[in-house]
Motif scaffolding. Structure first.
Motif, PDB file in Angstrom:
ATOM      1  N   GLU A   1       0.776  -1.384   0.294  1.00  6.40           N
ATOM      2  CA  GLU A   1       0.169   0.321  -0.271  1.00  6.40           C
ATOM      3  C   GLU A   1       0.536   1.142  -0.545  1.00  6.40           C
ATOM      4  O   GLU A   1       0.097   2.580  -0.864  1.00  6.40           O
ATOM      5  CB  GLU A   1      -0.840   0.103   1.430  1.00  6.40           C
ATOM      6  N   GLU A   2       1.834   1.189   1.018  1.00  5.66           N
ATOM      7  CA  GLU A   2       2.930   2.588   1.062  1.00  5.66           C
ATOM      8  C   GLU A   2       3.688   2.533  -0.437  1.00  5.66           C
ATOM      9  O   GLU A   2       3.443   3.548  -1.048  1.00  5.66           O
ATOM     10  CB  GLU A   2       3.640   2.274   2.007  1.00  5.66           C
ATOM     11  N   VAL A   3       3.884   1.549  -0.827  1.00  5.46           N
ATOM     12  CA  VAL A   3       4.656   1.774  -2.300  1.00  5.46           C
ATOM     13  C   VAL A   3       4.257   2.302  -3.337  1.00  5.46           C
ATOM     14  O   VAL A   3       4.643   3.001  -4.046  1.00  5.46           O
ATOM     15  CB  VAL A   3       4.990  -0.272  -2.377  1.00  5.46           C
ATOM     16  N   LEU A   4       2.679   2.347  -3.184  1.00  5.20           N
ATOM     17  CA  LEU A   4       1.177   2.210  -4.245  1.00  5.20           C
ATOM     18  C   LEU A   4       1.330   3.611  -3.919  1.00  5.20           C
ATOM     19  O   LEU A   4       1.205   4.276  -5.145  1.00  5.20           O
ATOM     20  CB  LEU A   4       0.402   1.341  -3.808  1.00  5.20           C
ATOM     21  N   ARG A   5       1.154   3.750  -2.782  1.00  5.60           N
ATOM     22  CA  ARG A   5       1.415   5.197  -2.868  1.00  5.60           C
ATOM     23  C   ARG A   5       1.937   6.205  -3.805  1.00  5.60           C
ATOM     24  O   ARG A   5       1.906   7.488  -3.792  1.00  5.60           O
ATOM     25  CB  ARG A   5       1.095   5.710  -1.584  1.00  5.60           C
TER      26      ARG A   5
ATOM     27  N   ALA B   1      -4.735  -8.957  -3.859  1.00  4.99           N
ATOM     28  CA  ALA B   1      -4.658  -8.976  -2.528  1.00  4.99           C
ATOM     29  C   ALA B   1      -4.650  -7.525  -1.465  1.00  4.99           C
ATOM     30  O   ALA B   1      -5.375  -7.520  -0.614  1.00  4.99           O
ATOM     31  CB  ALA B   1      -3.468  -9.711  -1.934  1.00  4.99           C
ATOM     32  N   VAL B   2      -4.123  -6.824  -2.563  1.00  5.67           N
ATOM     33  CA  VAL B   2      -4.197  -5.426  -2.274  1.00  5.67           C
ATOM     34  C   VAL B   2      -5.642  -4.415  -2.138  1.00  5.67           C
ATOM     35  O   VAL B   2      -6.091  -3.421  -0.776  1.00  5.67           O
ATOM     36  CB  VAL B   2      -3.138  -4.617  -2.068  1.00  5.67           C
ATOM     37  N   THR B   3      -6.144  -5.306  -3.264  1.00  7.79           N
ATOM     38  CA  THR B   3      -7.266  -4.081  -4.197  1.00  7.79           C
ATOM     39  C   THR B   3      -8.367  -5.160  -2.815  1.00  7.79           C
ATOM     40  O   THR B   3      -9.360  -4.299  -2.227  1.00  7.79           O
ATOM     41  CB  THR B   3      -7.316  -4.755  -5.163  1.00  7.79           C
ATOM     42  N   LYS B   4      -8.367  -6.394  -2.438  1.00  8.23           N
ATOM     43  CA  LYS B   4      -9.420  -7.077  -1.604  1.00  8.23           C
ATOM     44  C   LYS B   4      -9.754  -6.375  -0.122  1.00  8.23           C
ATOM     45  O   LYS B   4     -10.301  -5.706   0.367  1.00  8.23           O
ATOM     46  CB  LYS B   4      -9.294  -8.515  -1.964  1.00  8.23           C
ATOM     47  N   ARG B   5      -8.297  -6.207   0.616  1.00 10.10           N
ATOM     48  CA  ARG B   5      -8.131  -5.787   1.879  1.00 10.10           C
ATOM     49  C   ARG B   5      -8.695  -4.387   1.755  1.00 10.10           C
ATOM     50  O   ARG B   5      -8.943  -4.123   2.221  1.00 10.10           O
ATOM     51  CB  ARG B   5      -6.455  -6.037   1.829  1.00 10.10           C
TER      52      ARG B   5
ATOM     53  N   VAL C   1      -7.368   2.798 -10.090  1.00 12.82           N
ATOM     54  CA  VAL C   1      -6.540   1.810 -10.947  1.00 12.82           C
ATOM     55  C   VAL C   1      -6.872   0.145 -11.295  1.00 12.82           C
ATOM     56  O   VAL C   1      -6.850  -0.968 -11.972  1.00 12.82           O
ATOM     57  CB  VAL C   1      -5.156   2.107 -11.367  1.00 12.82           C
ATOM     58  N   LEU C   2      -6.453   0.118  -9.853  1.00 17.60           N
ATOM     59  CA  LEU C   2      -6.102  -1.461  -9.453  1.00 17.60           C
ATOM     60  C   LEU C   2      -7.586  -2.041  -9.660  1.00 17.60           C
ATOM     61  O   LEU C   2      -8.134  -3.086  -9.669  1.00 17.60           O
ATOM     62  CB  LEU C   2      -5.650  -1.437  -8.270  1.00 17.60           C
ATOM     63  N   ALA C   3      -8.611  -1.600  -8.700  1.00 21.42           N
ATOM     64  CA  ALA C   3     -10.210  -1.870  -8.990  1.00 21.42           C
ATOM     65  C   ALA C   3     -10.465  -2.601 -10.670  1.00 21.42           C
ATOM     66  O   ALA C   3     -11.538  -3.502 -11.161  1.00 21.42           O
ATOM     67  CB  ALA C   3     -10.965  -0.987  -8.450  1.00 21.42           C
ATOM     68  N   GLY C   4      -9.895  -1.173 -11.797  1.00 19.79           N
ATOM     69  CA  GLY C   4     -10.735  -1.668 -12.430  1.00 19.79           C
ATOM     70  C   GLY C   4     -10.191  -3.349 -13.431  1.00 19.79           C
ATOM     71  O   GLY C   4      -9.952  -3.506 -14.142  1.00 19.79           O
ATOM     72  N   GLU C   5      -8.448  -3.376 -12.758  1.00 23.46           N
ATOM     73  CA  GLU C   5      -7.670  -4.383 -12.916  1.00 23.46           C
ATOM     74  C   GLU C   5      -8.070  -6.007 -12.697  1.00 23.46           C
ATOM     75  O   GLU C   5      -8.597  -6.703 -13.013  1.00 23.46           O
ATOM     76  CB  GLU C   5      -6.485  -4.332 -12.841  1.00 23.46           C
TER      77      GLU C   5
ATOM     78  N   GLY D   1     -13.106  -9.391 -10.875  1.00 17.88           N
ATOM     79  CA  GLY D   1     -13.769 -10.576 -10.035  1.00 17.88           C
ATOM     80  C   GLY D   1     -14.153  -9.639  -7.763  1.00 17.88           C
ATOM     81  O   GLY D   1     -14.800  -9.962  -7.729  1.00 17.88           O
ATOM     82  N   ALA D   2     -12.472  -9.204  -8.038  1.00 18.50           N
ATOM     83  CA  ALA D   2     -12.538  -8.967  -6.536  1.00 18.50           C
ATOM     84  C   ALA D   2     -13.464  -7.349  -6.065  1.00 18.50           C
ATOM     85  O   ALA D   2     -14.272  -8.141  -5.164  1.00 18.50           O
ATOM     86  CB  ALA D   2     -11.273  -8.233  -6.290  1.00 18.50           C
ATOM     87  N   VAL D   3     -13.893  -6.805  -7.450  1.00 15.80           N
ATOM     88  CA  VAL D   3     -14.787  -6.323  -7.335  1.00 15.80           C
ATOM     89  C   VAL D   3     -16.277  -6.415  -7.197  1.00 15.80           C
ATOM     90  O   VAL D   3     -17.273  -6.258  -6.477  1.00 15.80           O
ATOM     91  CB  VAL D   3     -14.984  -4.379  -8.995  1.00 15.80           C
ATOM     92  N   ALA D   4     -15.987  -7.075  -8.452  1.00 20.73           N
ATOM     93  CA  ALA D   4     -18.275  -7.801  -7.871  1.00 20.73           C
ATOM     94  C   ALA D   4     -18.137  -8.794  -7.115  1.00 20.73           C
ATOM     95  O   ALA D   4     -19.672  -8.424  -6.555  1.00 20.73           O
ATOM     96  CB  ALA D   4     -17.943  -9.006  -9.536  1.00 20.73           C
ATOM     97  N   GLU D   5     -16.619  -9.858  -6.386  1.00 21.23           N
ATOM     98  CA  GLU D   5     -17.246 -10.271  -5.375  1.00 21.23           C
ATOM     99  C   GLU D   5     -17.158  -8.952  -3.804  1.00 21.23           C
ATOM    100  O   GLU D   5     -18.421  -8.998  -2.817  1.00 21.23           O
ATOM    101  CB  GLU D   5     -15.864 -10.755  -4.461  1.00 21.23           C
ATOM    102  N   HIS D   6     -17.092  -7.620  -3.704  1.00 18.78           N
ATOM    103  CA  HIS D   6     -17.153  -6.654  -3.291  1.00 18.78           C
ATOM    104  C   HIS D   6     -18.426  -6.352  -3.248  1.00 18.78           C
ATOM    105  O   HIS D   6     -19.825  -6.668  -2.382  1.00 18.78           O
ATOM    106  CB  HIS D   6     -16.215  -5.595  -3.179  1.00 18.78           C
ATOM    107  N   ILE D   7     -19.688  -6.637  -4.506  1.00 23.23           N
ATOM    108  CA  ILE D   7     -20.344  -5.580  -4.532  1.00 23.23           C
ATOM    109  C   ILE D   7     -21.284  -6.557  -4.358  1.00 23.23           C
ATOM    110  O   ILE D   7     -22.044  -6.495  -3.664  1.00 23.23           O
ATOM    111  CB  ILE D   7     -20.745  -5.206  -6.424  1.00 23.23           C
ATOM    112  N   ASP D   8     -21.302  -8.190  -4.581  1.00 17.72           N
ATOM    113  CA  ASP D   8     -22.138  -8.741  -4.343  1.00 17.72           C
ATOM    114  C   ASP D   8     -22.356  -8.642  -2.721  1.00 17.72           C
ATOM    115  O   ASP D   8     -23.178  -9.626  -2.652  1.00 17.72           O
ATOM    116  CB  ASP D   8     -21.551 -10.866  -4.265  1.00 17.72           C
ATOM    117  N   GLU D   9     -21.057  -8.515  -1.524  1.00 15.06           N
ATOM    118  CA  GLU D   9     -21.153  -8.741  -0.348  1.00 15.06           C
ATOM    119  C   GLU D   9     -21.782  -7.435   0.243  1.00 15.06           C
ATOM    120  O   GLU D   9     -22.813  -7.876   0.611  1.00 15.06           O
ATOM    121  CB  GLU D   9     -19.955  -8.752  -0.213  1.00 15.06           C
ATOM    122  N   LEU D  10     -21.658  -6.388  -0.553  1.00 16.71           N
ATOM    123  CA  LEU D  10     -22.820  -5.175  -0.126  1.00 16.71           C
ATOM    124  C   LEU D  10     -23.976  -5.346  -0.051  1.00 16.71           C
ATOM    125  O   LEU D  10     -24.763  -5.219  -0.048  1.00 16.71           O
ATOM    126  CB  LEU D  10     -21.827  -3.913  -0.941  1.00 16.71           C
TER     127      LEU D  10
END
Length: 195
Positions: free
Chosen positions: A17-21, A57-61, A112-116, A119-128
């Protein structure tokens, strides 16, 4: 990283996360993450087999932080369903607005990462959506809401409020009318759900 500290997936994700920032998603590498931790890049790869797996993993977190906070509201049986729905939507809007405003570089990186990570975004939306479904179903069970299918109603609520949580609209979240627009949308949706 001190020699006595154990390298864990969580520590790697924090460093990532820090490196990405610092570097952004285009320039951040696994070697940069390893360097920030004071380990070899092979040590990072033992936890995350590929750069793509690390990014996922960092996106999912990041997405899970929001889901976990909202789950507490969705499951709070001490409040009626209307209050929970209003509070849940407000908490989602506040969380997204805070992420975009407090750390715009990291928010842009995660967008940007969420666009890549479709699957993680779809799982997040399903959870919400599942959290919203629980709230709507509780409202129906208590006689407060009317819905033939709480899941369909929950999805409609989520989609109808997209302007207040979809990162595509982040530029609109701090406009002078954003709060009034949010309140008007939520009030309209609640009127439509009431029995």
């Amino acid at each position: 990283m001190a020699a006595t500290e154990t390298l864990t997936a969580e520590r790697i994700l924090e460093a990532t996360e820090e490196v990405l920032r610092r570097h952004g998603p285009a320039k951040a590498t696994v070697v940069d993450v390893a360097r920030a931790l004071g380990v070899s890049h092979g040590s990072v790869y033992r936890h995350f087999r590929t750069k793509a797996a690390l990014r996922e993993a960092v996106t999912k977190r990041w997405l899970d932080r929001t889901s976990e906070a909202l789950d507490g509201i969705a499951g709070d049986a001490s409040r009626d369903a209307e209050t929970r729905l209003r509070d849940w939507l407000a908490a989602l809007f506040t969380a997204k607005r805070r992420k975009a405003g407090d750390d715009p570089e990291l928010f842009a990186t995660y967008s940007v990462l969420a666009g890549e990570q479709v699957g993680a975004v779809a799982e997040h939306i399903d959870e919400l959506t599942e959290q919203l479904t629980r709230i709507v179903a509780d409202g129906v069970a208590s006689g407060l809401f009317r819905s033939d299918d709480p899941g369909v109603s929950a999805r409609a609520v989520f989609q109808a409020t997209g302007r207040f949580h979809d990162p595509v609209h982040a530029g609109e979240w701090d406009t002078p009318e954003a709060d009034a627009d949010f309140e008007a949308a939520v009030s309209l949706l609640l009127r439509g759900l009431r029995a």
